[in-house]
Scaffold this active site. Structure first.
Site, PDB file in Angstrom:
ATOM      1  N   GLU A 215       0.941  -1.243  -0.055  1.00 49.57           N
ATOM      2  CA  GLU A 215      -0.026   0.030  -0.128  1.00 49.57           C
ATOM      3  C   GLU A 215       0.834   1.264   0.026  1.00 49.57           C
ATOM      4  O   GLU A 215       0.654   2.039   1.021  1.00 49.57           O
ATOM      5  CB  GLU A 215      -1.201  -0.027   1.216  1.00 49.57           C
ATOM      6  CG  GLU A 215      -1.950  -1.111   1.093  1.00 49.57           C
ATOM      7  CD  GLU A 215      -3.108  -1.022   1.988  1.00 49.57           C
ATOM      8  OE1 GLU A 215      -3.148  -0.287   2.898  1.00 49.57           O
ATOM      9  OE2 GLU A 215      -3.969  -2.003   2.032  1.00 49.57           O
TER      10      GLU A 215
ATOM     11  N   GLU B 115      -5.174  -8.694  -0.355  1.00 45.57           N
ATOM     12  CA  GLU B 115      -5.893  -8.397   0.933  1.00 45.57           C
ATOM     13  C   GLU B 115      -7.411  -8.106   0.610  1.00 45.57           C
ATOM     14  O   GLU B 115      -7.559  -7.367  -0.370  1.00 45.57           O
ATOM     15  CB  GLU B 115      -5.478  -6.996   1.667  1.00 45.57           C
ATOM     16  CG  GLU B 115      -4.184  -7.301   2.468  1.00 45.57           C
ATOM     17  CD  GLU B 115      -3.647  -6.223   3.301  1.00 45.57           C
ATOM     18  OE1 GLU B 115      -4.357  -5.370   3.586  1.00 45.57           O
ATOM     19  OE2 GLU B 115      -2.263  -5.685   3.104  1.00 45.57           O
TER      20      GLU B 115
HETATM   21  O1  AHR Z   1      -4.842  -6.091   6.924  1.00 42.54           O
HETATM   22  C1  AHR Z   1      -4.593  -5.033   7.868  1.00 42.54           C
HETATM   23  C2  AHR Z   1      -4.211  -3.658   7.129  1.00 42.54           C
HETATM   24  O2  AHR Z   1      -4.891  -3.354   5.987  1.00 42.54           O
HETATM   25  C3  AHR Z   1      -2.572  -4.155   6.485  1.00 42.54           C
HETATM   26  O3  AHR Z   1      -1.841  -4.167   7.352  1.00 42.54           O
HETATM   27  C4  AHR Z   1      -2.921  -2.984   5.233  1.00 42.54           C
HETATM   28  O4  AHR Z   1      -1.809  -3.512   4.218  1.00 42.54           O
HETATM   29  C5  AHR Z   1      -4.184  -2.742   5.084  1.00 42.54           C
HETATM   30  O5  AHR Z   1      -4.416  -1.394   4.968  1.00 42.54           O
HETATM   31  O1  AHR Z   2      -8.422   0.979   5.150  1.00 40.07           O
HETATM   32  C1  AHR Z   2      -7.059   1.372   5.335  1.00 40.07           C
HETATM   33  C2  AHR Z   2      -6.800   0.982   6.986  1.00 40.07           C
HETATM   34  O2  AHR Z   2      -7.508   1.435   7.912  1.00 40.07           O
HETATM   35  C3  AHR Z   2      -5.486   1.154   7.317  1.00 40.07           C
HETATM   36  O3  AHR Z   2      -4.571   0.346   7.065  1.00 40.07           O
HETATM   37  C4  AHR Z   2      -5.508   1.481   8.802  1.00 40.07           C
HETATM   38  O4  AHR Z   2      -4.422   2.261   9.212  1.00 40.07           O
HETATM   39  C5  AHR Z   2      -6.937   1.761   9.036  1.00 40.07           C
HETATM   40  O5  AHR Z   2      -7.203   1.316  10.211  1.00 40.07           O
END
Ligand code: AHR
Ligand code: AHR
Length: 510
Positions: A176, A289
């Site tokens: 990301e 993800e």
């Molecule tokens: O899966 C949780 C978090 O969501 C991951 O660390 C990140 O890549 C995403 O934003």
């Molecule tokens: O959707 C983005 C995610 O939301 C990030 O990984 C986290 O920092 C937040 O909780």
């Protein structure tokens, strides 16, 4: 009134279903690693005394047949020094952790992860640190994992007790990197240039690896820009989407429509980049993800421990339908995450909870294999609000293509003798009796029963989680049934908010 039918022509092949769409993800986040897969100090005898792995967690993950685990993040990786997590445990430094604002003990690192994958019979997939990490660190990590040469990091692995290279096939270029929450966020052009050089160098060290570029949602300008530059040097483009209910079941279960649209768009962006580069090579999607996640309900900084209900299980079934239908484009998908963090599994010191979402995942991972087939479905569509809202706008022109109440994927079994349909009735209130027909060049085997695997419960809010963290009564689970040939009427009653896999024996030409 829209007609209601499911027509199955098993000769309409989409593509083999890649079992890697049922992959997992273990990040150093919340209780995924520590207290999840790794719990050496467990007082209830739940951990293996030698490895420290939670035996109950590993057994549950084995039920899901997980082919690949992604590691070590996620956002975590963007300030991770992999070198801290190897060698004698008492010498490993504790470090501040910048993604989730905790401390990292480094008691679990690369060698422990490789052991975990070995025990699980799964392949490791490493995400590289493109935040604080340098290309030099990345090359050192690749050398540590994969090299059989007489060089420093390969020898360090040997000194740490691992003479054989781990042969890690999958490597991704950052996580990301587009996100403002990321340590080392970059502009798309800058990332593309940097990632191109990383891919080149990594392949020089180990030409056998497969490389994944860091995408965004698949429908962002980041994806267009990075694919244009990186298609010549990568094998997969990764995308991430989480869907959210905002407290509304219909919003929840229609969320995966955004993923389906995203996959279509990513495929077009890959094609465009291939046209522009003139290259003839395969680049596919690694959806590394995905899940239902409401970061307000379960904030990342607090470990993102979602307590899923039936509505979420229905949403997860629809998510998986998307991957089966898009089997020609999506070759890897990793549910985020495997334990405790936005996960189908929750540990307590004394046990393990299989959440509602565990059961659709288990059915897909075990049954929806073989060749994805293009099933024709007529069903009324949902017309309300969606998140993101562009779906409801696009669906007006697409005539509800992605937001049908009856959501179906199908596979032709590996021996070509059975068809399985994963059918979700996403409607919160209405049941539907749906005619299911087969043809033109096939028919049900005379006398053969129809098998049914159902995930359903009375109430959309039903959950397997009890407030005190212990396993409650399993309200949402798999119920197996069999309809004898003379009980099969050619129609099936889909209860409101239900998920089922139906299995038919067929003969014919397909
Ligand atoms: O899966 C949780 C978090 O969501 C991951 O660390 C990140 O890549 C995403 O934003
Ligand atoms: O959707 C983005 C995610 O939301 C990030 O990984 C986290 O920092 C937040 O909780």
């Amino acid at each position: 009134m829209t007609s209601l039918t499911i027509n199955v022509d098993p000769s309409r092949h989409i593509s083999p279903v890649d079992p890697r769409i049922y992959s997992g993800f273990t990040e150093h986040m919340g209780r995924c690693i520590y207290g999840g897969i790794y719990d050496p100090d467990n007082k209830h005898g739940l951990s293996d005394p030698k490895t420290g792995f939670r035996k109950d967690v590993l057994a549950a993950l084995k039920e899901l047949n997980v082919p690949i685990f992604r590691y070590p993040g996620g956002n975590f990786v963007s300030s991770y020094r992999w070198q801290d997590g190897i060698g004698p445990k008492h010498l490993r430094p504790r470090r501040p952790e910048l993604a989730w604002l905790t401390e990292e003990s480094n008691q679990f690192g690369t060698d422990e992860f490789m052991e975990f994958c070995k025990v699980m019979g799964a392949e490791p997939y490493i995400c590289l640190n493109m935040g604080t990490g340098t290309l030099e660190d990345a090359l050192a990590w690749l050398e540590y994992c994969n090299s059989s040469a007489n060089t420093h990091y390969a020898n360090l692995r040997r000194e740490n007790g691992h003479p054989e290279p781990y042969k890690v096939k999958y490597w991704s270029l950052g996580n990301e990197v587009w996100g403002p929450w990321q340590v080392g966020q970059m502009e798309s052009q800058d990332y593309a240039k940097e990632a191109y050089q990383w891919a080149k160098a990594l392949r020089l060290l180990d030409p056998s690896i497969q490389i994944v570029s860091c995408g965004e949602t698949g429908y962002a300008d980041w994806d267009r820009v990075t694919l244009k530059k990186l298609v010549p040097v990568v094998d997969y483009h990764s995308i991430h989407i989480y869907t959210v209910s905002e407290g509304d079941h219909s919003v929840n279960v229609m969320g995966p429509a955004a993923a389906e649209k995203a996959i279509d768009i990513t495929k077009s962006l890959i094609d465009l980049a291939k046209i522009e580069s003139g290259l003839d090579k395969e680049v596919t999607v690694c959806f590394d993800e995905w899940n239902v996640w409401d970061p307000v309900r379960a904030p990342g900084e607090k470990g993102a421990e979602e307590h899923y209900d039936l509505s979420d299980a229905i949403a997860v079934a629809s998510w998986l339908n998307v991957f089966v239908r898009k089997a020609d484009v999506v070759k890897i998908a990793c549910i985020a995450q495997s334990v405790n963090v936005i996960s189908p599994l929750i540990t307590t010191p004394s046990g393990l909870i299989k959440q509602t979402t565990f059961y659709p995942l288990k059915l897909f991972a075990n049954l929806m294999r073989g060749t994805s087939i293009d099933v024709h479905v007529s069903s009324p569509s949902y017309q309300g609000k969606t998140v993101p809202d562009f779906i409801s706008k696009l669906e007006k022109q697409d005539r509800g293509k992605y937001t049908k109440w009856i959501d179906v994927s199908g596979v032709l079994g590996t021996n070509n003798d059975l068809v399985r349909l994963a059918i979700v009735n996403r409607h919160p209130l209405e049941s539907f009796t749906v005619p299911i027909s087969f043809g033109p060049e096939c028919a049900l085997v005379e006398g053969a029963p129809v098998k049914v695997y159902e995930v359903w419960s009375e109430n959309l809010k039903d959950s397997n989680y009890r407030g005190d963290g212990e396993q409650g009564e399993e309200k949402v689970k798999i119920v197996e049934k069999e309809l004898k040939a003379d009980e099969w009427s050619g129609k099936y009653l889909l209860k409101a908010h239900s998920f089922q896999v139906l299995e038919f024996r067929l003969i014919g030409n397909f």
